[in-house]
Structure formats: C-alpha cells, structure tokens
Scaffold this motif. Structure first.
Motif, PDB file in Angstrom:
ATOM      1  N   VAL A 282       5.745   7.792   2.093  1.00 49.57           N
ATOM      2  CA  VAL A 282       4.955   6.740   1.792  1.00 49.57           C
ATOM      3  C   VAL A 282       5.684   5.452   1.749  1.00 49.57           C
ATOM      4  N   GLN A 283       6.786   5.462   1.434  1.00 48.74           N
ATOM      5  CA  GLN A 283       7.655   4.259   1.482  1.00 48.74           C
ATOM      6  C   GLN A 283       8.070   3.785   2.821  1.00 48.74           C
ATOM      7  N   LYS A 284       8.074   4.612   3.999  1.00 51.21           N
ATOM      8  CA  LYS A 284       8.257   4.417   5.199  1.00 51.21           C
ATOM      9  C   LYS A 284       6.832   3.824   6.011  1.00 51.21           C
ATOM     10  N   VAL A 285       5.866   4.358   5.430  1.00 48.99           N
ATOM     11  CA  VAL A 285       4.571   3.536   5.999  1.00 48.99           C
ATOM     12  C   VAL A 285       4.509   2.210   5.615  1.00 48.99           C
ATOM     13  N   LYS A 286       4.868   2.095   4.136  1.00 51.39           N
ATOM     14  CA  LYS A 286       4.609   0.974   3.575  1.00 51.39           C
ATOM     15  C   LYS A 286       5.894  -0.245   4.243  1.00 51.39           C
ATOM     16  N   ALA A 287       6.988   0.438   4.617  1.00 51.48           N
ATOM     17  CA  ALA A 287       7.784  -0.469   5.398  1.00 51.48           C
ATOM     18  C   ALA A 287       7.342  -1.063   6.576  1.00 51.48           C
ATOM     19  N   ASN A 288       6.629  -0.006   7.268  1.00 48.48           N
ATOM     20  CA  ASN A 288       6.133  -0.071   8.556  1.00 48.48           C
ATOM     21  C   ASN A 288       4.877  -1.321   8.487  1.00 48.48           C
TER      22      ASN A 288
ATOM     23  N   TYR B 293       6.411   0.222  21.233  1.00 49.82           N
ATOM     24  CA  TYR B 293       6.257   0.559  19.962  1.00 49.82           C
ATOM     25  C   TYR B 293       4.741  -0.072  19.882  1.00 49.82           C
ATOM     26  N   VAL B 294       4.188   1.173  19.037  1.00 50.30           N
ATOM     27  CA  VAL B 294       2.676   0.776  18.725  1.00 50.30           C
ATOM     28  C   VAL B 294       2.244   0.920  17.197  1.00 50.30           C
ATOM     29  N   PHE B 295       2.040  -0.363  16.444  1.00 43.12           N
ATOM     30  CA  PHE B 295       1.783  -0.036  15.179  1.00 43.12           C
ATOM     31  C   PHE B 295       0.129   0.048  15.221  1.00 43.12           C
ATOM     32  N   PHE B 296      -0.268   0.948  14.419  1.00 36.28           N
ATOM     33  CA  PHE B 296      -1.573   1.392  14.526  1.00 36.28           C
ATOM     34  C   PHE B 296      -1.921   1.897  13.114  1.00 36.28           C
ATOM     35  N   ASP B 297      -3.311   1.654  12.738  1.00 36.22           N
ATOM     36  CA  ASP B 297      -4.011   2.192  11.546  1.00 36.22           C
ATOM     37  C   ASP B 297      -4.873   3.212  11.895  1.00 36.22           C
ATOM     38  N   THR B 298      -4.801   4.270  10.871  1.00 36.24           N
ATOM     39  CA  THR B 298      -5.618   5.286  11.219  1.00 36.24           C
ATOM     40  C   THR B 298      -7.351   5.288  11.111  1.00 36.24           C
ATOM     41  N   THR B 299      -7.464   4.193  10.709  1.00 35.34           N
ATOM     42  CA  THR B 299      -9.146   3.995  10.712  1.00 35.34           C
ATOM     43  C   THR B 299      -9.484   3.049  11.638  1.00 35.34           C
ATOM     44  N   CYS B 300      -8.486   2.536  12.521  1.00 31.72           N
ATOM     45  CA  CYS B 300      -9.074   1.680  13.578  1.00 31.72           C
ATOM     46  C   CYS B 300      -9.393   2.385  14.985  1.00 31.72           C
ATOM     47  N   PRO B 301     -10.712   2.291  15.322  1.00 31.62           N
ATOM     48  CA  PRO B 301     -11.221   2.919  16.578  1.00 31.62           C
ATOM     49  C   PRO B 301     -10.400   2.298  17.819  1.00 31.62           C
ATOM     50  N   HIS B 302     -10.196   1.022  17.628  1.00 34.68           N
ATOM     51  CA  HIS B 302      -9.412   0.353  18.786  1.00 34.68           C
ATOM     52  C   HIS B 302      -8.215   1.226  18.994  1.00 34.68           C
ATOM     53  N   CYS B 303      -7.516   1.707  17.840  1.00 37.48           N
ATOM     54  CA  CYS B 303      -6.180   2.226  18.005  1.00 37.48           C
ATOM     55  C   CYS B 303      -6.588   3.706  18.484  1.00 37.48           C
TER      56      CYS B 303
ATOM     57  N   ALA C  29      10.369  -4.022  15.460  1.00 33.86           N
ATOM     58  CA  ALA C  29       9.661  -2.846  15.514  1.00 33.86           C
ATOM     59  C   ALA C  29      10.642  -1.151  15.646  1.00 33.86           C
ATOM     60  N   ALA C  30      11.639  -1.533  16.458  1.00 34.08           N
ATOM     61  CA  ALA C  30      12.501  -0.467  16.621  1.00 34.08           C
ATOM     62  C   ALA C  30      13.292   0.182  15.222  1.00 34.08           C
ATOM     63  N   LYS C  31      13.182  -0.666  14.541  1.00 32.73           N
ATOM     64  CA  LYS C  31      13.529  -0.374  12.947  1.00 32.73           C
ATOM     65  C   LYS C  31      12.541   0.350  12.182  1.00 32.73           C
ATOM     66  N   GLY C  32      11.257   0.522  12.591  1.00 29.12           N
ATOM     67  CA  GLY C  32      10.279   1.257  11.755  1.00 29.12           C
ATOM     68  C   GLY C  32      10.234   2.802  12.072  1.00 29.12           C
ATOM     69  N   THR C  33       9.346   3.436  11.517  1.00 23.17           N
ATOM     70  CA  THR C  33       9.257   4.730  11.318  1.00 23.17           C
ATOM     71  C   THR C  33       7.930   5.342  12.115  1.00 23.17           C
ATOM     72  N   GLY C  34       8.207   6.162  12.977  1.00 22.09           N
ATOM     73  CA  GLY C  34       6.613   6.700  13.802  1.00 22.09           C
ATOM     74  C   GLY C  34       7.358   7.902  14.454  1.00 22.09           C
TER      75      GLY C  34
END
Length: 193
Positions: free
Chosen positions: A144-150, A64-74, A46-51
């Motif tokens: 775009v590529q970084k979100v895809k990598a996440n 580290y929190v992986f989130f989706d912009t369309t997720c109400p729980h997020c 996760a530390a290798k991701g982009t945020g």
C-alpha cells in the motif's frame, strides 16, 4: 427549444469530462501546472518506483510505465506492448490516481503470485467494462505504501495523465516521456527499437 439546447450542451460538457478522466482528476484540473523536470531525471526517479517487469530482466532497453488500474488507455497500452515483450523490459508501476479503488487494485496486482497474470485479468475486465480486478480482501501494508510512493513519484515527475511512459531511445540515447496509449509500432519507434 432553448431548454433542449441547454440540455444537449450540458450533456456534451459532461461527456468531455468523462472522456478526459485519464487525464486529470477534478482536484488536478483546478491545480496550477507544475514545470516538468528534465526527462533524464524523471527516468532516474521512475527507476526508484515499485512495479513488476514484463520482458527480459537483462534487456538492453527499459521503459517505465505509470498506470492506473481504472484507466482504459492503460489497458490499451498493456495490450499493444505484448508483442514487444521479448525486446524490451517494461516496468509497470501502479498509481492510485483516478479512483479510490485504483490503490487497492494496484496493491492486489503487485501482491499477486504472478503480477503479469493479475494485470492481464485487470486490463481484460476493464476493457470489458467489468471494473477491473477484484481487490484482495486484505492488503499488504508495505505494498500500500509503495503504491502511494509511486503516486508521489508520478506527481513529482509532473505526471498529468496516465499512462505515463518514461524511456531512453536506443538509437539516439535521448530520454523522454510520453503520456497516453499508443500502438505497438509507435511504442517501438519511441524507444528506437
């Protein structure tokens, strides 16, 4: 009577599917379960991701929190973590997981002059059932590529639902992961604050 009963059963089944939207996409629901990797390795990945970070950059604790912009729980987790902003550094990493617009909204947040402000707007609009932030008209291809990598990291970590929190408990030193929203006190306890 049987026809009405069938209709109610069908409606109930559809609602269960809608409520589970943050858990699995249809393709993943049919996919076999993948064994999870050890929590310390997941944290390192996760530390290798982009945020973008919320909280002190030199904080003793990082989650580290992986989130989706369309997720109400997020969105609920975003709100719950605001009171802890002075105690812990949280790196919010967007993924394109639940809907096609998740990718473009995630890129829009990362490319904003102040990602925290863009994220707050997205989560507020999402909870108000306004669909989240409006994606930028032109997207930075690098982001775009970084979100895809996440998203690929999320899948490598065997993420099955968002939000996915990766952390190290300050009291025990143990690494862990937790999927789903929680309140402020639960998050503080999870991190040993």
């Amino acid at each position: 009577m049987n026809r009405r009963h069938f209709t109610l059963q069908t409606a109930a089944a559809l609602m269960v599917g809608v409520l589970a939207a943050c858990d699995q996409t249809p393709a993943q629901a049919a996919a076999p379960s993948v064994a999870k990797i050890p929590a310390d390795q997941a944290y390192a990945l996760a530390a290798k991701g982009t945020g973008f970070s919320v909280g002190p950059l030199m904080a003793a604790h990082t989650a580290y929190v992986f989130f989706d912009t369309t997720c109400p729980h997020c969105a609920h987790l975003w709100q719950a973590l605001q009171p802890l902003a002075s105690q812990v550094r949280v790196v919010w990493m967007p993924v394109g997981y639940l809907q096609p617009k998740s990718l473009t909204q995630g890129v829009t947040i990362l490319s904003a002059p102040e990602p925290k402000v863009a994220m707050a707007e997205n989560e507020q609009r999402l909870l108000a059932r306004q669909g989240g932030i409006t994606p930028a008209s032109t997207l930075n291809e690098d982001l775009v590529q970084k979100v895809k990598a996440n998203t690929a990291l999320f899948m490598q970590i065997s993420g099955e639902s968002v939000p996915l929190i990766l952390f190290r408990n300050a009291k025990t030193g143990e690494y862990g992961s937790q999927a789903g929203a929680m309140d402020t006190a639960q998050f503080a306890a999870l991190l040993g604050l």
